[in-house]
Write a protein that holds these residues in place. Structure first.
Motif, short mmCIF file in Angstrom:
data_model
loop_
_atom_site.label_atom_id
_atom_site.label_comp_id
_atom_site.label_asym_id
_atom_site.label_seq_id
_atom_site.Cartn_x
_atom_site.Cartn_y
_atom_site.Cartn_z
N ASN A 124 4.66 7.71 -1.11
CA ASN A 124 3.57 7.94 -2.07
C ASN A 124 2.33 7.16 -1.67
OD1 ASN A 124 5.17 9.60 -3.62
ND2 ASN A 124 5.50 8.11 -5.24
N SER B 195 -1.17 8.89 -0.33
CA SER B 195 -2.38 8.71 -1.14
C SER B 195 -3.45 7.94 -0.37
CB SER B 195 -2.05 8.01 -2.47
OG SER B 195 -1.56 6.72 -2.26
N LYS C 242 4.35 14.02 -4.23
CA LYS C 242 4.69 12.77 -4.91
C LYS C 242 6.20 12.67 -5.16
CE LYS C 242 0.59 10.97 -5.78
NZ LYS C 242 0.14 9.72 -5.31
#
Length: 84
Positions: free
Chosen positions: A20, A24, A40
């Motif tokens: 994650n 990101s 995710k």
């Protein structure tokens, strides 16, 4: 980088990130990237990143870059070459 006190093989890694965080941060540095919105990990899929003992690395004075620095430099390099 040479250090006469060093022996064996060492893998220099400061930190380990969960997917994650990797995805990101990649999106942060390169917003144009096309990522599946379902990337995710949640619930039982979230696993604690690997932890490392850095004592030997620190004792040898090894300096390594953070994951954020590596992302920023890689993306900048690939953009300068027209790959991204």
């Amino acid at each position: 980088m040479e250090n006469n006190n060093a022996s064996g093989r060492y893998f220099s890694l400061v930190e380990s990130w969960h997917w994650n965080d990797i995805l990101s941060t990649l999106k942060e540095f390169y917003p144009e990237i096309s990522l599946d919105e379902n990337y995710k990990y949640e619930g039982d899929d979230i696993i604690r990143p690997t932890q490392f003992n850095l004592d030997r690395m620190n004792a040898l004075g090894v300096k390594v870059k953070s994951i954020r620095e590596i992302f920023a430099e890689c993306i900048s390099f690939f953009q300068s070459k027209g790959v991204l």
